[in-house]
Design a protein around this motif. Sequence first.
Motif, mmCIF file in Angstrom:
data_model
loop_
_atom_site.group_PDB
_atom_site.id
_atom_site.type_symbol
_atom_site.label_atom_id
_atom_site.label_comp_id
_atom_site.label_asym_id
_atom_site.label_seq_id
_atom_site.Cartn_x
_atom_site.Cartn_y
_atom_site.Cartn_z
ATOM 1 N N LYS A 10 0.857 -1.180 0.000
ATOM 2 C CA LYS A 10 0.000 0.000 0.000
ATOM 3 C C LYS A 10 0.895 1.233 0.000
ATOM 4 O O LYS A 10 1.895 1.280 0.703
ATOM 5 C CB LYS A 10 -0.884 -0.021 1.247
ATOM 6 C CG LYS A 10 -1.891 1.080 1.317
ATOM 7 C CD LYS A 10 -2.755 0.907 2.554
ATOM 8 C CE LYS A 10 -3.782 2.007 2.633
ATOM 9 N NZ LYS A 10 -4.555 1.920 3.871
ATOM 10 N N ASN A 11 0.581 2.214 -0.810
ATOM 11 C CA ASN A 11 1.324 3.461 -0.840
ATOM 12 C C ASN A 11 0.325 4.585 -1.064
ATOM 13 O O ASN A 11 -0.125 4.811 -2.179
ATOM 14 C CB ASN A 11 2.386 3.447 -1.945
ATOM 15 C CG ASN A 11 3.264 4.679 -1.901
ATOM 16 O OD1 ASN A 11 2.845 5.736 -1.456
ATOM 17 N ND2 ASN A 11 4.483 4.544 -2.372
ATOM 18 N N ASN A 12 -0.029 5.250 0.005
ATOM 19 C CA ASN A 12 -1.041 6.300 -0.076
ATOM 20 C C ASN A 12 -0.528 7.577 -0.723
ATOM 21 O O ASN A 12 -1.312 8.371 -1.214
ATOM 22 C CB ASN A 12 -1.585 6.626 1.312
ATOM 23 C CG ASN A 12 -2.364 5.477 1.895
ATOM 24 O OD1 ASN A 12 -2.951 4.690 1.162
ATOM 25 N ND2 ASN A 12 -2.368 5.363 3.209
ATOM 26 N N LYS A 15 1.097 6.139 -4.777
ATOM 27 C CA LYS A 15 0.276 5.069 -5.360
ATOM 28 C C LYS A 15 1.100 4.038 -6.126
ATOM 29 O O LYS A 15 0.547 3.127 -6.709
ATOM 30 C CB LYS A 15 -0.826 5.618 -6.283
ATOM 31 C CG LYS A 15 -1.713 6.665 -5.639
ATOM 32 C CD LYS A 15 -2.574 6.073 -4.563
ATOM 33 C CE LYS A 15 -3.538 7.119 -4.035
ATOM 34 N NZ LYS A 15 -3.856 6.994 -2.666
#
Length: 103
Positions: A10-12, A15
């Motif tokens: 996950k990479n907020n 992305k």
Amino acid sequence: MDGPLFRPVKNNTSKTLAKALHKSSVWDMVRLYTKQIGIAGTTPRLGVHAMRATAATNALEHGADIAKVQEWLGHADISTTRLYDKRDSRPEDSPTFKVRYER
């Protein structure tokens, strides 16, 4: 497979998941999994570097070309990769020998 082995799930912010995890995050995963499988604290030298050396030795032991292993590890000089080749040593003495690999 191209790219890093350990990637974020996950990479907020950006992305993108194609970047490598920070080394401290990989170490956190190693500690978590060694705790879960019951070997935490039993092997004082167990760490990502020892596992990296074991992975290289395992690849060489199963017929991988040393030049490909060198590229895989990102070594500029093949002599560095040869330091990782522990086929002539006793793997059962390595802390990573206690880690089980499943298919």
